[in-house]
Write a protein that holds these residues in place. Structure first.
Motif, PDB file in Angstrom:
ATOM      1  N   ARG A   1     -89.427 -64.442  15.840  1.00 31.92           N
ATOM      2  CA  ARG A   1     -89.436 -64.952  14.375  1.00 31.92           C
ATOM      3  C   ARG A   1     -87.966 -64.479  14.061  1.00 31.92           C
ATOM      4  O   ARG A   1     -87.372 -65.088  12.955  1.00 31.92           O
ATOM      5  CB  ARG A   1     -90.514 -63.933  13.666  1.00 31.92           C
ATOM      6  N   GLU A   2     -87.587 -63.117  14.208  1.00 30.02           N
ATOM      7  CA  GLU A   2     -86.460 -62.724  13.494  1.00 30.02           C
ATOM      8  C   GLU A   2     -85.101 -63.572  14.023  1.00 30.02           C
ATOM      9  O   GLU A   2     -84.035 -64.013  13.100  1.00 30.02           O
ATOM     10  CB  GLU A   2     -85.934 -61.450  14.090  1.00 30.02           C
TER      11      GLU A   2
ATOM     12  N   CYS B   1     -85.154 -66.709  14.657  1.00 33.38           N
ATOM     13  CA  CYS B   1     -85.326 -68.021  13.963  1.00 33.38           C
ATOM     14  C   CYS B   1     -84.765 -67.821  12.228  1.00 33.38           C
ATOM     15  O   CYS B   1     -84.031 -68.579  11.899  1.00 33.38           O
ATOM     16  CB  CYS B   1     -86.705 -68.569  13.835  1.00 33.38           C
ATOM     17  N   LYS B   2     -85.072 -66.788  11.898  1.00 30.75           N
ATOM     18  CA  LYS B   2     -84.744 -66.473  10.332  1.00 30.75           C
ATOM     19  C   LYS B   2     -83.330 -66.346  10.217  1.00 30.75           C
ATOM     20  O   LYS B   2     -82.562 -66.928   9.728  1.00 30.75           O
ATOM     21  CB  LYS B   2     -85.382 -64.937  10.124  1.00 30.75           C
ATOM     22  N   LYS B   3     -82.705 -65.703  11.270  1.00 28.89           N
ATOM     23  CA  LYS B   3     -81.068 -65.631  11.439  1.00 28.89           C
ATOM     24  C   LYS B   3     -80.584 -66.753  11.494  1.00 28.89           C
ATOM     25  O   LYS B   3     -79.426 -67.227  10.762  1.00 28.89           O
ATOM     26  CB  LYS B   3     -80.688 -64.670  12.758  1.00 28.89           C
TER      27      LYS B   3
END
Ligand code: AMP
Length: 592
Positions: free
Chosen positions: A375-376, A378-380
């Motif tokens: 998730r992290e 993907c966010k980045k």
């Protein structure tokens, strides 16, 4: 803070410096330049790479050159070819408005004939690697008997690379009297002190301690993962830092090549640099890296020694070097010229103790970070994409003729939906790849295995005293049936008489029981396995998998590599035929 003029640098050199963007002297320059301009003296300067030491010795020596005299007056020794070329380039830049200044780099691997020709024409400053210089001296092509200043750059590295004897040989050709020696080094091991005593006369000592730009600007981060997960961690970090421009340090030439090969196969912009490459291959790679056509360079310590690139964002230690000093050299390659840099160590639990030793040495603490989860990442990535959208330049003239039709075609979508679709277009593959990305942090991996071992609770669907329930993202529509699943798991784990519990095959996934003692092996057998272009994911079943959405597992991750699932091509072909017979579709596995 003084200006270069105030330090005594001549006007035409100051013009060149301001053209290079040097506004003010760096601390090592402020300390060293006045000393060298005011008197003839020996000096030992302790400063890390990237602190501006080339200009610290380069600017004063340019002042001392007698242009009318065609003899070589300054000799600079460098441990590597790359550094040698870099120093010569810098000196040429500084002296570009000084007519007639002749500076020549001589190093192994390049044509010796050309170097001889250039030497014959008269060279004021020779920048050399020791081996090639000795060759030229013995051929009587280079003469250093009029050299009044000898500079040993990165002297500690020169010794580490075994040049002590070469140094002795070169000293024999230099004048004993009327010569000054300047020694630059990042560290001061006993050997350097010995050289200083042997070849220098009461040298001035300058230490640009830990307060140099390099050390201050570098933060140190450490990720602890299982050894087998190091490559996945590297990939994940490269995804987490989409604009990474860095060097991945590996232990051996073989490992350096392997990691680069894997990264390239996985779609990353990577190259390798190590001693098995020819000089021209190394030059080519370096040129691409310097021009930023390559984002990630895997390198051995020796090959990376001469790399002098300012804007590196990251240094990645794929393992901790045995010699702590090497870590200092590695991390000193980032955080240069006032920029911020991150030095990352990917370590396994056994390497933890070395981190403490390094912390003592560098006088700084590592941030003990967790490998970012899917998730992290993907966010980045998503925000990197949005940043690009904000920054992209629009060529109005070129797209104008198409716009009317495009607006008309998209009229039925409102702004929100248009953004969502546009982002999804770029981003779906990434999201799918990371949907089931495993947790790579060693402590958590260990805890999960513990949990599995101890677990007698009914966590997974088929968990009982003998079996643990696992989930795998292949199913009915891949043509999977009970015996082919058992076959696949046995082959991938290498366990012949593997005991299975119940097996439930769904459309896109399967839940199966496997004997408790084989759980770890089964999970780790599928960390890097692909079918078609899709990563096979095997994890603990959480007991409600069959109630979950039977996700579309056919979406391909953007970056991938991996092995064929199964053992041999013949078996694969047979299995593919089976898949085809059963589903009417061809199921091809990704090549290595
Ligand atoms: P060096 O330690 O000589 O390899 O220098 C590190 C980097 O800092 C090089 O890329 C130099 O071009 C740059 N540099 C050196 N001196 C200055 C200065 N006074 N101002 C800005 N950049 C500098």
């Amino acid at each position: 803070m003084k200006t270069f003029e105030e330090l005594g640098i001549s006007e035409n050199i100051c013009i060149a410096l301001s053209e290079l963007g040097y506004e003010f002297p760096m601390p090592v320059q402020e300390a060293v330049i006045p000393i060298l301009l005011s008197k003839k003296t020996d000096a030992v300067v302790l400063a890390q790479t990237g602190t501006g030491k080339t200009a610290a010795f380069g600017l004063p020596i340019l002042h001392q050159i007698d242009l009318a005299n065609r003899n070589s007056q300054v000799l600079i020794l460098s441990p590597t070819r790359e550094l040698c070329v870099q120093i010569a380039d810098d000196l040429r830049d500084y002296s570009k408005h000084v007519a007639g200044m002749k500076i020549l780099p001589v190093y192994g691997g390049a044509s010796i004939e050309n170097q001889i020709k250039a030497l014959n024409g008269g060279v004021h400053i020779i920048v050399a690697t020791p081996g090639r210089l000795i060759d030229l001296l013995k051929r009587k092509a280079a003469f250093i008997n009029h050299v009044s200043t000898l500079i040993l750059d990165e002297a500690d590295e020169m010794l580490t690379m075994g040049f002590a004897e070469s140094l002795e040989t070169i000293m024999e050709f230099l004048p004993k009297e009327e010569r000054n020696t300047l020694l630059f080094s990042a560290t001061m091991p006993g050997e350097i002190a010995k050289i200083a005593r042997k070849y220098m006369n009461s040298p001035e000592e300058v230490t640009i301690g830990t307060k140099n730009a390099g050390a201050d600007n570098v933060s140190h981060v450490c990720y602890t993962v299982m050894q087998k997960d190091k490559y996945l961690t590297l990939k994940r970090l490269c995804d987490y830092y989409p604009d990474i421009y860095g060097i991945v340090f590996c232990r051996t030439r073989k490992e350096t090549q392997e990691i680069a090969d894997k990264l390239i196969a996985d779609g990353y912009n990577a190259e390798s640099l190590h001693g098995d490459l020819s000089q021209s291959q190394r030059d080519f790679v370096m040129q691409k890296f310097r021009n930023k056509h390559v984002q990630i360079l895997t390198a051995t310590d020796v090959a990376a020694r001469g790399i002098d690139v300012d804007s590196l964002t990251h240094i990645i230690n794929y393992n901790i070097p045995d010699e702590i000093d090497l870590y200092t050299h590695r991390s000193g390659r980032t955080g240069r010229a006032g920029r911020k840099g991150i030095s990352i160590a990917i370590i396994n639990p056994r390497e933890k103790s070395k981190i403490g030793l390094i912390e003592k040495k560098i006088g700084k603490k590592f941030e003990k970070a967790l490998v970012p989860d899917g998730r992290e990442v993907c966010k980045k990535q998503l925000f990197a994409l949005i940043d690009k959208v904000e920054r992209v330049e629009i060529d109005h003239k070129e797209i104008e003729p198409f716009l009317e039709d495009i607006y008309r075609k998209l009229e039925w979508l409102d702004k929100e939906e248009l953004i969502q679709r546009f982002v999804s277009l770029q981003f779906n593959q990434f999201l799918n790849y990371y949907k089931f990305a495993p947790n790579l942090n060693a402590d958590d991996v260990k805890k999960t295995s513990e949990l599995v071992r101890k677990s007698s609770g009914k966590q997974g669907k088929y968990d009982d005293d003998n079996f643990t329930s696992l989930f795998i993202n292949i199913g009915n529509r891949d043509g999977l049936y009970t015996s082919s699943l058992m076959d696949l798991i046995s082959k991938e784990t290498g366990i012949r008489r593997l005991k299975f519990g119940k097996i439930d095959i769904y459309k896109n996934h399967t839940v199966f029981g496997v004997s408790k003692d084989a759980v770890d092996k089964t999970l780790s057998a599928f960390t890097d396995t692909y079918m078609d272009d899709r990563q096979i994911i095997c994890r603990l079943d959480e007991g409600n998998t069959d109630r979950k959405i039977d996700f579309d597992s056919s979406s391909a991750p953007t970056r991938r590599s991996g092995r064929y699932a199964g053992n041999s091509r013949a078996e694969f072909s047979k299995k593919r035929k089976d898949f085809k017979d059963r589903t009417g579709k061809d199921s091809r596995k990704k090549k290595k």
